[in-house]
Design a protein around this motif. Structure first.
Motif, mmCIF file in Angstrom:
data_model
loop_
_atom_site.group_PDB
_atom_site.id
_atom_site.type_symbol
_atom_site.label_atom_id
_atom_site.label_comp_id
_atom_site.label_asym_id
_atom_site.label_seq_id
_atom_site.Cartn_x
_atom_site.Cartn_y
_atom_site.Cartn_z
ATOM 1 N N TRP A 150 53.631 -0.747 -5.522
ATOM 2 C CA TRP A 150 52.667 -1.976 -5.060
ATOM 3 C C TRP A 150 51.357 -1.186 -4.686
ATOM 4 N N ARG A 151 50.272 -2.335 -4.704
ATOM 5 C CA ARG A 151 49.176 -1.638 -4.257
ATOM 6 C C ARG A 151 48.213 -2.962 -3.704
ATOM 7 N N LEU A 152 47.420 -2.655 -2.806
ATOM 8 C CA LEU A 152 46.413 -3.415 -1.987
ATOM 9 C C LEU A 152 45.024 -2.965 -2.483
ATOM 10 N N VAL A 153 43.875 -3.651 -2.640
ATOM 11 C CA VAL A 153 42.765 -3.278 -3.037
ATOM 12 C C VAL A 153 41.586 -4.090 -2.309
ATOM 13 N N GLY A 154 40.623 -3.543 -2.130
ATOM 14 C CA GLY A 154 39.494 -4.132 -1.426
ATOM 15 C C GLY A 154 38.241 -3.473 -1.354
#
Length: 185
Positions: A150-154
């Motif tokens: 999984w990954r979160l970006v911003g």
């Protein structure tokens, strides 16, 4: 007829007109040398060498974003010290299955030479920490587990504050991974 008037003849290099006429081409030569130097010395960070491979990984990235939404993963990133330490508080639906380590990618939008990839170690209770080179300005941030499931970006503008919230949210147009800084932007 012989005209022996008061005409004085100077050498050509003592006249201003030849020098004035040579000034234009000389300026063009200097500008060309400076331009060539800048083109050779600087790196064009906006052009990707492996653009085709990056295009093929779009579906893979979307699946990892979807997985972060399914696990209800949220993260708070906090800069500490003199901006050379980072701490991540990770929250998930299943707190028992938090990863042993996280990987944080911090990328500058136009200067790839400033990009950083950090391995963050678990301190317990969903808290991870690591060291980095101090950041200033705007950065693209990607947080993922060590197995790349999984990954979160911003996007993080450091001058707005040392705190960044990352989470995946479902919208009517599809999946959106969101980020907000300390001021909610």
């Amino acid at each position: 007829m012989n005209d022996n008037g008061n005409t004085t003849s100077q050498r050509w290099y003592r006249e201003p007109w030849p020098w004035l006429l040579m000034l234009g081409p000389f300026a063009v030569i200097v500008a060309g040398i400076v331009t060539a130097y800048l083109a050779i010395r600087s790196n064009d960070g906006l052009v990707e060498d492996d653009y085709y491979k990056q295009g093929l990984t779009v579906n893979q990235r979307s699946a990892r974003d979807r997985r972060a939404l399914d696990l209800a993963i949220k993260a708070e990133l906090v800069l500490g010290g003199n901006g050379d330490r980072i701490r991540v508080m990770l929250h998930a639906r299943d707190q028992e299955r938090l990863p042993a380590a996280l990987v944080l990618h911090v990328a500058h939008p136009t200067r790839p030479g400033l990009d950083q990839k950090l391995a963050l170690r678990a301190e317990g209770g969903g808290v991870y920490s690591g060291s980095l080179v101090p950041l200033h300005g705007r950065w693209h941030v990607a947080l993922e587990d060590d197995k790349q499931e999984w990954r979160l970006v911003g996007e993080w503008v450091i001058e707005r504050g040392p705190l960044l919230h990352l989470q995946a949210v479902e919208t009517t147009g599809g999946l959106q991974v969101g980020a907000s800084d300390e001021k909610g932007r």
